[in-house]
Design an enzyme around this catalytic site. Structure first.
Site, PDB file in Angstrom:
ATOM      1  N   CYS A  26       4.161   9.956  17.182  1.00 54.31           N
ATOM      2  CA  CYS A  26       4.620   8.522  16.864  1.00 54.31           C
ATOM      3  C   CYS A  26       3.305   7.880  16.175  1.00 54.31           C
ATOM      4  O   CYS A  26       2.110   8.407  16.153  1.00 54.31           O
ATOM      5  CB  CYS A  26       5.272   7.807  17.672  1.00 54.31           C
ATOM      6  SG  CYS A  26       4.087   7.175  18.920  1.00 54.31           S
ATOM      7  N   HIS A  55       0.937  -1.295  -0.042  1.00 50.06           N
ATOM      8  CA  HIS A  55       0.119  -0.001   0.090  1.00 50.06           C
ATOM      9  C   HIS A  55       0.835   1.408  -0.061  1.00 50.06           C
ATOM     10  O   HIS A  55       0.333   2.281  -0.017  1.00 50.06           O
ATOM     11  CB  HIS A  55      -0.788  -0.002   1.191  1.00 50.06           C
ATOM     12  CG  HIS A  55      -0.031   0.312   2.307  1.00 50.06           C
ATOM     13  ND1 HIS A  55      -0.572   1.723   3.158  1.00 50.06           N
ATOM     14  CD2 HIS A  55       0.065  -0.418   3.261  1.00 50.06           C
ATOM     15  CE1 HIS A  55      -0.127   1.272   4.291  1.00 50.06           C
ATOM     16  NE2 HIS A  55       0.742   0.140   4.308  1.00 50.06           N
TER      17      HIS A  55
END
Length: 370
Positions: free
Chosen positions: A316, A198
């Site tokens: 993150c 992807h």
């Protein structure tokens, strides 16, 4: 409802229309199990072999492509090679400080079972210090892991030199090439390469690990041993076909895509001229532009600019809200980390979209900092 302008191509890429078209028959009509011996099974097995070959074109020669459910799984599979190294008395793992969590956390998991793990610092541009790496590598080193193109700041690491150093000490070299595959040349002296569908305009739910011929891996998923004896489970022909087609398109469009991305990046740098760039200017993939404007509250900025899909540079991947370990490794102050954004350009991004997005982001930033 109008979709936002998409500038988050490091997180995922839109499915290429050609990939969708290639996948449909293998979702609808060709439904055979590729591990069955009858005609339908042999047909699907053959198309998976074609996909494997399409992926291999952009990878070094003399190796094997193992399909996995993701690049994260591929990285976990690759780490298993260190068990053979352990038999040779090697129990040290070296990882770049700015690696993706898939590498960092996997390395930390081995620390729990007796391996020694060292994280190598990078300089203020995000490039690994080869001298620091040399000081850590030894005859005890089992594996060195380094990302080709960083997912947060786009810098390109000297992977070829890192692999040479690893081999000098008898260690293996694992390369996370998720952000570089199909875009940046991969050195042919690495031992393992993790890639993802992807991230190259292919489907989600599939990745692959390339391994140098002769490399031994322990079984990751037990069962029927379908995928090279190390990963059991029925492969999805549609996902494999989509991944292979995406790789084929990357190969055929390589020059065209890069020229387009460079043009977009140059224009964006011009439009965001009063922002600072995080990471090296010259040694980076141009489709990743990590910027900061000191004093900016990026959380508020993202709320104010909902018609642009981009990433905050301060959180993150887990969404925990902790400062980015990558930007922190550049020795940025916490406030500088919190004022950073990441813009990711792709094959389908237009110049007009860059201009519209820049206008919206710059206007919102200006209003916030008045």
């Amino acid at each position: 409802m109008k979709s936002p302008i998409y500038l988050d191509n490091q997180a995922t890429t839109p499915l290429a229309p050609e990939v969708f078209d290639a996948m449909v028959p293998w979702l609808k009509d060709h439904f055979g199990n590729p591990h069955s011996a009858h005609k339908l099974g042999r047909q699907t097995a053959a198309i998976i072999d074609v996909a494997r070959e399409q992926l291999a074109v952009l990878l070094p020669e003399q190796g094997n492509v193992i399909f996995t459910g993701s690049a994260t799984e591929a990285i976990n599979l690759g780490f298993g090679a260190i068990y053979q190294q352990l038999k040779r008395g090697r129990n040290e793992i070296i990882v770049l400080e700015t690696e993706h969590a898939a590498v960092r956390d996997t390395a930390k998991s081995y620390a729990k079972i007796g391996f020694e793990v060292a994280f190598v610092p990078v300089d203020s541009n995000g490039i690994v210090s080869l001298e620091a790496l040399k000081s850590l590598a030894s005859s005890k080193t089992a594996l060195i892991a380094a990302m080709l193109v960083n997912n947060e700041i786009g810098v390109i690491q000297p992977v070829e030199a890192i692999a040479e150093l690893a081999h000098l000490h008898g260690a293996l070299m694992l390369c996370d090439a998720v952000q570089g595959y199909g875009r940046v040349a991969i050195p042919d002296n690495v031992d393992m390469i993790a890639i993802s569908g992807h991230k190259i305009y292919g489907p989600k739910g599939i990745g692959a690990l390339w391994t140098r011929a002769g490399l031994e891996l322990p079984t990751l998923i037990h069962g029927g041993g379908q995928e090279k004896g190390v990963r059991s489970g029925t492969l999805s022909p549609a996902l494999c076909v989509g991944f292979g087609k995406a790789a084929e398109l990357c190969n055929s469009n390589l020059t065209k895509d890069m020229a387009h991305i460079e043009k977009l990046s140059d224009y964006a740098r011009e439009l965001f001229g009063d922002w600072l760039v995080n990471g090296a200017i010259d040694r980076r993939y141009p489709g990743n532009l990590n910027l900061r404007k000191n004093g900016l509250d990026v959380g508020r900025l993202m709320s104010d600019v909902r018609d642009v899909a981009f990433s905050a540079g301060s959180a993150c991947a887990s969404g925990s809200g902790r400062p980015s370990h990558v930007l922190t490794a550049l020795r940025l102050e916490p406030a500088e980390v919190r004022s950073s954004i990441r813009l990711g350009f792709g094959r389908y991004t237009t110049m007009d979209e860059i201009e519209q997005a820049a206008n919206m982001i710059n206007s919102a930033a200006k209003a916030q900092l008045l």
